[in-house]
Enzyme design. Sequence first.
Site, PDB file in Angstrom:
ATOM      1  N   SER A 145     -19.672  33.326  38.006  1.00 16.63           N
ATOM      2  CA  SER A 145     -19.941  32.731  39.085  1.00 16.63           C
ATOM      3  C   SER A 145     -20.076  31.170  39.429  1.00 16.63           C
ATOM      4  CB  SER A 145     -21.430  33.285  39.714  1.00 16.63           C
ATOM      5  OG  SER A 145     -22.317  32.988  38.607  1.00 16.63           O
ATOM      6  N   SER A 188     -21.384  33.935  33.452  1.00 11.22           N
ATOM      7  CA  SER A 188     -20.918  33.029  34.645  1.00 11.22           C
ATOM      8  C   SER A 188     -20.426  31.571  34.398  1.00 11.22           C
ATOM      9  CB  SER A 188     -21.927  33.030  35.622  1.00 11.22           C
ATOM     10  OG  SER A 188     -22.020  34.272  36.283  1.00 11.22           O
ATOM     11  N   LYS A 195     -24.281  23.187  39.784  1.00  9.06           N
ATOM     12  CA  LYS A 195     -23.978  24.602  40.598  1.00  9.06           C
ATOM     13  C   LYS A 195     -25.182  24.550  41.373  1.00  9.06           C
ATOM     14  CE  LYS A 195     -23.411  29.515  39.546  1.00  9.06           C
ATOM     15  NZ  LYS A 195     -23.616  30.365  38.234  1.00  9.06           N
TER      16      LYS A 195
END
Lengths: 478, 488, 89
Positions: B155, B179, B80
């Site tokens: 996210s 997330s 990420k």
Amino acid sequence: MTTFTTVIGLEVHVQLATASKLFSPAPAAALGEPNTRVHPIDLGLPGVLPRPNAAAVALAVRTALALGGNVQAVSRFARKNYFYPDLPKGYQISQYEEPVSLGGAVPLGDGRQCRLHRIHIEEDAGKLTHTDLGTLVDLNRAGVPLVEIVTEPDLRTPADAHAMLESLREILRFSGVSDCDMELGSMRCDANISLMPQGATTFGTKVELKNLNSLKMVQRALEYEERRQAAVLAAGGRILPETRGWNDEAGESRSQRSKESAPDYRYFPDPDLPPLVLEPAFVEAQRRALGELPAARRERYRSRYGLPAYDAEVLTRDRAIGDWFEAVVAQGIDAKTASNWVMSDVLPSQRERTAPLAEFPVAPARLAELLRLLDGKVLTQVSARAVFRHMLDHEGSAADAMAALGLVRIADDSTLQPLVDAAVIALPAAAAAVLAGKERALDALKGHVMRACRGRADPAVVDSLLRARLEVLRRQGP
Amino acid sequence: MTALWQMPAAAIAAAVRAGHLTAREVVTACLDRVHRVDRGLNAMLGNRSDAALAAARALDEERQRGQALGSLAGVPIAWKDNLVLEGELATAGSRMLEGFRSPYSATVLSRLQRAGAILIGRTNMDEFGMGSSTETSAYGPTRNPFGPDLVPGGSSGGSAVAVAADFCPLALGSDTGGSVRQPAAMCGVSGLKPTYGRVSRYGLIAYASSLDCVGALARTAEDLALWLDATAGADPADPTTVPAQAPVTPHLANRRDLAGLRIGLPAELNGPGLDPEVASAIERAVSQLRELGAQIVECTLPAVAHAVPTYYLLATAEASSNLARYDGVRYGLRRDAVSRCEPMMMQSRSAGFGDEVQLRILLGTFALSFGYHDQYYGQATRARALLCSEFARAFASCELLLSPTSPVPAFPLGSRIDDPLAMYLCDVLTVPASLAGLPALSQPCGFTADGRPIGMQWVAPALREDLLLQVAHVFQAHTDHHLRRPVP
Amino acid sequence: MVQNLADLARLHLPVERQAALLLRLQRIVLAFDTLRQLPTEQAPANPPALPPLGLRPDVAEQALPLAQVFANTRHHAAAAFVVPRVVDA
């Protein structure tokens, strides 16, 4: 006309003498080319986290102990949030509701003291330089460990504020916590001052003074502000609660434009740092490392060594000086003699050399040897000083120095015998006194021999030759 | 014959160590797939092709020299974009960090490299981790491969899609309020949020410091176990980490079934407000768990009713402070041609941060501000402590808790983004475990009639990831939801 | 109120956006007000227990080279970061 009581409180920031910064391993020494002592943590780069420094915590605890504070077993770091270009994270890691120490006091030197409110640990900000190009930011200083020492509003005169800072500086230097140099910025001070009308029960409106760059400046600024506030109040005006910057050149304080009356720092416990838990053993270790404080040492020098106040004062200016002095005394040297020599010979020479006392070319043991010779009257004061100066620049013992300077003791019988005989003839009363059993009279005869050879005779040989000569005399009869 | 890009990490590592496969082959296959498929999905923000191939080559040479290889040898892994890797870009999905390159690496990424993993590229995310749909990214939304115009969740949407679309078997995410878990559920893969402090946060671009956890997404419990063992453990660079625990991989297959396991179903997490298809998928899963020998017990977590406000007040408060460093002074976007410093900072921040980030900063600033501090931030802190004690009480009568991961399956892009509050309320099932710092795992347990994945969430007591992974492993041994791939 | 928060957070909110943002904030804060009803007197003293604070030995390490310090900005001169003038200087 109303009289006022001046009420002064101080906030002192002291840089702790550590090798690395409070939350990063970058070197703490704030000198050097700009931005050459910066770690990603100091830059506030995305993703970094603070790593607290063990020595900074130890020195903070020592600070608290040296000032009689109550060290808290549990304290917390907190974030003080505000924006400024010298503050890389947009918050300063400090302590808020749970500081490392509460209370304590700083002696003012005359038995009075200034109480402390609290002591806490925090990180320093970077440095800004304002130019026409804009403002330049140097982050070398960002992250350096500080303790903030906040006093109660106990001070009543600007002179007391000066005395308090001097005392604080001495104690903290003595404790090895900081070199407390206001010119270099390792000690900084903001002052709060208000005037309380006689008979009032609450303090007046306080004004904060900033930009105080030396102890004398603190006093000057407070004196000015005291006069200014008195004039305003005398004219029926009100004191505004504000921050004023001291302008030393102009000799006046000027209001600093500030947007908010009291900025909202939105303090909250720093979630990146678990609580700081101080084990009793750790605190005890700091107390032991602290050792004797200046006041206690001065008292001990007066009572144990019988030194006058002046000597005690000079010898306790620095822990190293006292330690050095005691090392000489430990060699069997009379305390006053040692003290005299440290004050009038060792310290001046050391100052010339600008090196620390630990690196002084004449070690305590060597000086002790010299002083023993002096005491044994092998050397005079004058020749002893000459020997000392020689020893500063040359290796070897005092005896070697004496030889090099041609001050070697004459020890051979052939040279000394005539002098001994001459002394006996010159001082018949002394000779008779010795024969009658008064040992002390021998000194006069010895002195005579010594003077005759300018102090260079070996006292032991002189002693034995004199005794032998007197023995002969005794056998010869009256 | 399984395509290389469909092999689990455990199988790849074993094959590479044994010499049956080269790292180069695997990485090439995965990068190839990214190039072919990502255009329509936008999961990847950047690929590290040259460096990844070079690392793969180096690993293959090590193998040839007879050197021992690590537990994740040759495994391609995406990360990420809020984790920093030395020399690489890191945007956190924001304009604020466009072009920013980090001079240091996140601990988690260094440890993976030491274990032989090959880091292939950065995945898309909601800006600074603030979002539940990957729609707040400054670099465009990521699409869910299970349906056109569906969100992948957020996210860590990019990482979830990377695994779901078989770009790589394992991808890193971060989980602050759900997330990792929620996008895993919406994309039909598994996601693990470890115990807070189990994996170092050094190098994770901070959103909410007391809640952020580095997590991982994969298809199998075994791959998640391998990931945890390679990355967990105390880090001097992160004072909030806990000492290393015993590895979980060796004990992963200890259970054949769930006999003796008591599973709590908190009423507040399994009740009203669930999409009916989600509710029935959980019901079916619970039956299967019973068949496997588990005992289902009731339990209650009353403070869950206040979990969303508690979470958002604490998270945004910490975020408002963590994002204060983005002022244009030392790095990041700076608005030029502003003649005074303070306005420069204000304009830079407003230009660099998207709307949702600015909203949360304002909310967090409010929660901490003078006069409101105790009512909001203070109260949220106390509510959090209360929730923790309720979890402790619940675990007195069961080993694990179970609930759906998300009250709804993947929803259409753009359908919720204009109502932040509605978006926040969707996090109700995941934020409790975040607030309590407990480990949680989401795994696929079914699909809607129109093929959208549904996930169920396990929550374990602190440091009991071993339990989570064992149970997930058993469930996967008896079901095949985790193997179902999106229609290409 | 929004303006005050925006100032504290150093965010520049154009006037036309302030109303909409204020509305959103108010809705959220109102919804969150229910939190006040939670009886938290029984809440234990501390949330998730953190490990004791480990302290780093005081050893200075090599600092970042200047090139890396300024690698992510072009606003630097003479080894310093440059910002527009600070107003209350």
